[in-house]
Design an enzyme around this catalytic site. Structure first.
Site, PDB file in Angstrom:
ATOM      1  N   HIS A 135      26.187 -58.442  11.097  1.00 55.90           N
ATOM      2  CA  HIS A 135      24.865 -58.466  10.780  1.00 55.90           C
ATOM      3  C   HIS A 135      24.062 -57.265  11.599  1.00 55.90           C
ATOM      4  CE1 HIS A 135      21.209 -60.534   9.015  1.00 55.90           C
ATOM      5  NE2 HIS A 135      20.956 -59.331   9.230  1.00 55.90           N
ATOM      6  N   GLU A 149      26.258 -57.878   6.532  1.00 57.69           N
ATOM      7  CA  GLU A 149      24.884 -58.681   6.135  1.00 57.69           C
ATOM      8  C   GLU A 149      23.783 -57.849   6.409  1.00 57.69           C
ATOM      9  OE1 GLU A 149      26.678 -63.091   6.761  1.00 57.69           O
ATOM     10  OE2 GLU A 149      25.114 -62.145   8.406  1.00 57.69           O
ATOM     11  N   HIS A 184      26.461 -70.254   8.422  1.00 63.60           N
ATOM     12  CA  HIS A 184      25.425 -70.541   9.530  1.00 63.60           C
ATOM     13  C   HIS A 184      25.479 -71.952  10.039  1.00 63.60           C
ATOM     14  CE1 HIS A 184      21.874 -68.088  10.805  1.00 63.60           C
ATOM     15  NE2 HIS A 184      21.377 -69.202  11.310  1.00 63.60           N
TER      16      HIS A 184
END
Length: 247
Positions: A43, A75, A199
């Site tokens: 990310h 991401e 997550h």
């Protein structure tokens, strides 16, 4: 079976504490892929506080030349810079998140109904080369939310499992969060969306998640697996997570 994609942001963040090239993001990508991870996730953020643009290019080259069967999942928020990066490296999967540039970490999913037109245009733009598109999704999005997500043309949602991961000392709340995740996953499957998750998933909370939320295609795990790797090494940590995920 749920595939494991190892998020390398924490590795990059540790490296960035010094102006030195270790720990090597590419080197540890090799370790996790050799241990059987199905792919890697990054990310990149505008301030490059962990993954840098150069890391993205280096990882893309690694996967293309040494691990052609592995998947690259990138991401990010769909800014112009993000579009340019995706076009340059052409990952197999793009996961869109509604983050502000300065956020410490992703902490909520998309408003699929309120942002539906915006997301539809972004998904159409990114799917031009046949990439899989996943949209970050709140655990309680339910049928209305995933129906709107499906309407954008996305292929999958990624369940935001942070609230569940935060219940490590509150089993009653964990049950509540699992029920919400399970309901949203069922709804997503019903409308024809694939389901990813990520997550704050750990070796401790994954078994209950897997039991409550069947049919998850891929789990993207970074912080937890990196923490475990400090004790057992990345090879062993990847194998442990794969065992829990059945991959």
């Amino acid at each position: 079976m749920t595939l494991l994609s190892v998020n390398l942001n924490a590795v990059a963040q540790l490296r960035n504490r010094r102006d030195l090239p270790w720990p090597s993001v590419v080197g540890l990508a090799r370790v996790v892929l050799d241990a059987g991870a199905s792919g890697v996730t990054v990310h990149p953020r505008p301030d490059e506080r962990h993954i840098r643009r150069t890391d993205v290019y280096d990882l893309a080259a690694l996967l293309e030349t040494e691990y052609p069967e592995a998947e690259f999942n990138i991401e990010g928020y769909p800014s112009d810079d993000f579009f340019h990066l995706i076009d340059a490296v052409n990952p197999q999967q793009v996961t869109l998140v509604p983050d502000e540039p300065g956020q410490t970490t992703s902490d909520h999913g998309w408003d699929f109904r309120g942002k539906g037109n915006f997301l539809t245009s972004v998904v159409q733009r990114l799917k031009a080369d046949g990439r899989r598109i996943s949209l970050f999704c709140d655990p309680d999005a339910g049928l209305d939310g995933v129906t709107a997500a499906k309407a954008t043309g996305a292929d999958r949602i990624e369940l935001y499992t942070g609230p569940y991961g935060g219940c490590y000392n509150d089993p009653d709340r964990a049950e509540y969060e699992l029920a919400a995740l399970a309901e949203t996953a069922r709804a997503a499957h019903a409308v024809g969306l694939g389901v990813n998750a990520g997550h704050d998933l750990t070796l401790a909370n994954l078994p209950a998640f897997q039991a409550a939320v069947p049919g998850v295609d891929e789990a993207s795990i970074g912080h937890g697996i990196t923490a475990d790797a400090l004790l057992m090494g990345f090879d062993a940590a990847v194998r442990a997570y794969r065992a829990v995920l059945g991959s």
